[in-house]
Enzyme design. Sequence first.
Site, short mmCIF file in Angstrom:
data_model
loop_
_atom_site.label_atom_id
_atom_site.label_comp_id
_atom_site.label_asym_id
_atom_site.label_seq_id
_atom_site.Cartn_x
_atom_site.Cartn_y
_atom_site.Cartn_z
N TYR A 228 0.90 -1.04 0.27
CA TYR A 228 -0.09 0.30 0.30
C TYR A 228 0.97 1.35 -0.17
O TYR A 228 2.79 1.08 0.48
CB TYR A 228 -0.90 -0.28 1.33
CG TYR A 228 -0.79 0.35 2.06
CD1 TYR A 228 -0.10 2.03 2.84
CD2 TYR A 228 0.70 -1.09 3.04
CE1 TYR A 228 0.55 1.74 3.82
CE2 TYR A 228 0.55 -0.34 4.54
CZ TYR A 228 0.88 0.52 5.14
OH TYR A 228 1.28 1.03 6.05
N CYS A 229 0.30 2.28 0.05
CA CYS A 229 0.88 3.64 -0.47
C CYS A 229 -0.16 4.63 -0.20
O CYS A 229 -0.61 4.41 1.01
CB CYS A 229 1.44 3.83 -1.34
SG CYS A 229 0.05 3.93 -3.17
N THR A 230 0.12 5.81 -0.67
CA THR A 230 -0.79 6.79 -0.10
C THR A 230 -1.92 6.88 -0.57
O THR A 230 -3.37 6.82 -0.10
CB THR A 230 -0.39 8.26 -0.50
OG1 THR A 230 0.51 7.99 0.68
CG2 THR A 230 -1.48 9.57 0.55
N ILE B 268 -3.76 4.21 1.70
CA ILE B 268 -4.10 3.96 3.26
C ILE B 268 -5.67 4.65 3.24
O ILE B 268 -6.25 5.20 4.32
CB ILE B 268 -2.37 4.80 4.49
CG1 ILE B 268 -3.65 4.44 5.22
CG2 ILE B 268 -2.82 6.39 3.83
CD1 ILE B 268 -1.83 4.20 6.19
#
Length: 102
Positions: free
Chosen positions: A63-65, A91
Amino acid sequence: MEIKPEEAKARLDKGEKIILLDVRTEEEYNEKRLPNSILIPVEGIDKDAPAKLTDKNAAVFVYCTTGGKSAIAAEVLTLMGYTKVYDLGGIEDWPYETVNGK
């Protein structure tokens, strides 16, 4: 392969052995992350993954932003021979618990 937050949470709650991989910057990771996740910024995924992700058959939720970096990282890991890589996206779309701090 993509995975939705609901499915990821259900699998985590069942106690499955899953690596949560945050591919953002260290600053973003310290600000807010999923509990028990590890950090490998996307820029260094190809050189840092072999040392931190030693089992190429382990389930890895990336995952990332917002989902852009996680898609790139998931593709790179798959090309490196990791067999169970799931793109969890951003996220920002995770409605469950997060933690912060170093």
